[in-house]
Design a protein around this motif. Structure first.
Motif, PDB file in Angstrom:
ATOM      1  N   SER A 190      30.974 -44.629   8.472  1.00 33.54           N
ATOM      2  CA  SER A 190      30.532 -46.005   8.733  1.00 33.54           C
ATOM      3  C   SER A 190      30.972 -46.510  10.095  1.00 33.54           C
ATOM      4  O   SER A 190      30.624 -47.625  10.492  1.00 33.54           O
ATOM      5  CB  SER A 190      31.069 -46.939   7.641  1.00 33.54           C
ATOM      6  N   GLY A 191      31.762 -45.703  10.826  1.00 41.22           N
ATOM      7  CA  GLY A 191      32.240 -46.117  12.140  1.00 41.22           C
ATOM      8  C   GLY A 191      33.639 -46.706  12.085  1.00 41.22           C
ATOM      9  O   GLY A 191      34.339 -46.612  11.078  1.00 41.22           O
ATOM     10  N   ASN A 192      34.038 -47.351  13.189  1.00 34.61           N
ATOM     11  CA  ASN A 192      35.407 -47.848  13.277  1.00 34.61           C
ATOM     12  C   ASN A 192      35.551 -49.327  12.927  1.00 34.61           C
ATOM     13  O   ASN A 192      36.657 -49.862  12.922  1.00 34.61           O
ATOM     14  CB  ASN A 192      35.970 -47.605  14.690  1.00 34.61           C
ATOM     15  N   SER A 193      34.439 -50.011  12.626  1.00 37.88           N
ATOM     16  CA  SER A 193      34.530 -51.442  12.357  1.00 37.88           C
ATOM     17  C   SER A 193      35.347 -51.734  11.099  1.00 37.88           C
ATOM     18  O   SER A 193      36.127 -52.695  11.055  1.00 37.88           O
ATOM     19  CB  SER A 193      33.135 -52.064  12.240  1.00 37.88           C
ATOM     20  N   GLY A 194      35.184 -50.896  10.065  1.00 37.35           N
ATOM     21  CA  GLY A 194      35.982 -51.074   8.857  1.00 37.35           C
ATOM     22  C   GLY A 194      37.459 -50.900   9.115  1.00 37.35           C
ATOM     23  O   GLY A 194      38.297 -51.639   8.576  1.00 37.35           O
ATOM     24  N   LEU A 195      37.802 -49.926   9.955  1.00 36.57           N
ATOM     25  CA  LEU A 195      39.199 -49.713  10.327  1.00 36.57           C
ATOM     26  C   LEU A 195      39.760 -50.967  10.992  1.00 36.57           C
ATOM     27  O   LEU A 195      40.866 -51.424  10.679  1.00 36.57           O
ATOM     28  CB  LEU A 195      39.330 -48.531  11.290  1.00 36.57           C
ATOM     29  N   VAL A 196      38.984 -51.522  11.926  1.00 42.35           N
ATOM     30  CA  VAL A 196      39.432 -52.695  12.681  1.00 42.35           C
ATOM     31  C   VAL A 196      39.668 -53.884  11.760  1.00 42.35           C
ATOM     32  O   VAL A 196      40.710 -54.555  11.838  1.00 42.35           O
ATOM     33  CB  VAL A 196      38.398 -53.052  13.774  1.00 42.35           C
ATOM     34  N   TRP A 197      38.729 -54.153  10.857  1.00 44.10           N
ATOM     35  CA  TRP A 197      38.869 -55.295   9.956  1.00 44.10           C
ATOM     36  C   TRP A 197      40.048 -55.124   9.008  1.00 44.10           C
ATOM     37  O   TRP A 197      40.772 -56.098   8.724  1.00 44.10           O
ATOM     38  CB  TRP A 197      37.581 -55.519   9.169  1.00 44.10           C
ATOM     39  N   ARG A 198      40.260 -53.913   8.508  1.00 45.84           N
ATOM     40  CA  ARG A 198      41.411 -53.694   7.621  1.00 45.84           C
ATOM     41  C   ARG A 198      42.715 -53.940   8.358  1.00 45.84           C
ATOM     42  O   ARG A 198      43.637 -54.548   7.807  1.00 45.84           O
ATOM     43  CB  ARG A 198      41.368 -52.271   7.043  1.00 45.84           C
ATOM     44  N   TYR A 199      42.803 -53.481   9.591  1.00 42.30           N
ATOM     45  CA  TYR A 199      44.007 -53.712  10.386  1.00 42.30           C
ATOM     46  C   TYR A 199      44.216 -55.200  10.644  1.00 42.30           C
ATOM     47  O   TYR A 199      45.336 -55.708  10.590  1.00 42.30           O
ATOM     48  CB  TYR A 199      43.923 -52.965  11.715  1.00 42.30           C
ATOM     49  N   LEU A 200      43.116 -55.916  10.935  1.00 42.32           N
ATOM     50  CA  LEU A 200      43.227 -57.351  11.227  1.00 42.32           C
ATOM     51  C   LEU A 200      43.834 -58.123  10.063  1.00 42.32           C
ATOM     52  O   LEU A 200      44.642 -59.035  10.257  1.00 42.32           O
ATOM     53  CB  LEU A 200      41.854 -57.926  11.572  1.00 42.32           C
TER      54      LEU A 200
END
Length: 340
Positions: A190-200
């Motif tokens: 799904s890309g890196n956007s999910g990673l970014v939101w989880r970290y946020l």
């Protein structure tokens, strides 16, 4: 890598390729301000793409391979952002070569010593995968295992989505058949956007550090941040400094336009589920979290392997052997299964 011109057939019988002699290039105009010095047994070559641009690859022949023995599956390595072919040549090419595997590490366009295309970015998932496919079609005799790290893993996933069956390869050579795929600390489908939101939401300080390190390229000037982003705490600073310089010089342009990239995701599923996949992650990965690793495993229907005591740059980290040994064990089983 024959010194004389040879003609061979790959998995597609209609794709007959004349391999011209390629001299080992010792005196080139280096694009990287800190050129990578090759290790014993390694050679640097350039593959000419249909666009006319040259793509660097570092080759190391399997050392214990004897002609009377069946040839082991070739390995083709694809790096991620801020890296190039050198990141595989440091440890993993010598390791897998010593175990009999012919190894090819690519530098994608706009990275390492490869040419840069016109425009602001090096390419897209589609163009990078097509370049890898062209290389495999014209340079590799047997279906290889394709290994990708980080965003290089996403390129491998896109390639896997467009690999036809062995029967289809008799008709076309757009994405040649693979023996398998290895995804190393890969960005999930799904890309890196999910990673970014989880970290946020769960680790806001870590999210700020990752954004500053990668998006703002602060890893290039901050040794502690470079270490935290890519390596284990036990990594020696002198090694981090060396790799920091190489990473800083590796990318003459961004690998992707991230906005366009995210709009093209998730990657499609594989057409041929018979291709074996290994999903490998690092317990101390500062970029790809555990959920990202699990997502990739679910997508391919395999149980991911998470290695303790290594960080995102598993192939360069101080415990690089851990990941290499897991892959070697998987490759040994793959070769044994294919030889039946």
């Amino acid at each position: 890598m024959a010194a004389l011109s040879t003609i061979f057939m790959i998995s597609n019988p209609q794709c007959r390729i004349t391999v011209m002699p390629r001299a080992v290039l010792k005196n080139i105009n280096y694009k990287m301000g800190v050129p990578y010095e090759l290790k014993q047994g390694q050679s640097r070559h350039f593959h000419k793409l249909p666009s006319g641009l040259n793509m660097e690859f570092i080759f190391q022949k399997g050392r214990d391979r004897k002609e009377e023995k069946p040839q082991k599956t070739p390995l083709v390595f694809v790096h991620g952002s801020f890296h190039a072919a050198w990141c595989w040549a440091e440890h993993w090419l010598p390791f897998f070569s010593q175990h009999g595997f012919d190894c090819y590490a690519l530098s994608l366009l706009g990275q390492g010593e490869s040419d840069s295309p016109a425009g602001q970015v090096a390419g897209s998932l589609q163009t990078h995968a097509a370049d890898v496919a062209d290389f495999i079609c014209k340079e590799i005799e047997l279906p290889p295992v394709l290994l990708g790290h980080s965003f290089g893993g996403l390129i491998v996933q896109y390639y896997l989505a467009y690999v036809g069956s062995r029967e289809l390869q008799e008709k076309e050579c757009s994405h040649p058949y693979l023996a398998g795929g290895v995804l190393v600390c890969s960005v999930p489908p799904s890309g890196n956007s999910g990673l970014v939101w989880r970290y946020l939401f769960s680790k806001p300080i870590a999210a700020f550090k990752v954004t500053r390190s990668l998006a703002a390229k602060a890893f290039q000037t901050s040794l502690p941040l470079c270490k935290e982003t890519f390596f284990s705490a036990a990594m020696e600073d002198r090694l981090v400094l060396r790799y920091q310089k190489l990473m800083t010089e590796s990318s003459s342009m961004p690998l992707f336009d991230l906005r366009k990239l995210n709009a093209s995701l998730p990657v499609p599923p594989m057409k041929d589920s018979s291709i074996k996949i290994l999903v490998l992650g690092a317990n101390d990965d500062f970029i790809v979290d555990a959920e990202g690793l699990r997502e990739t495993g679910r997508f391919y229907g395999v149980s991911p392997v998470c290695i303790e005591g290594v960080a995102h740059d598993m192939m360069l980290d101080c415990s690089w052997e851990k990941g290499a040994q897991v892959i070697l064990s998987w490759l040994t089983g793959l070769d044994a299964e294919q030889s039946k």
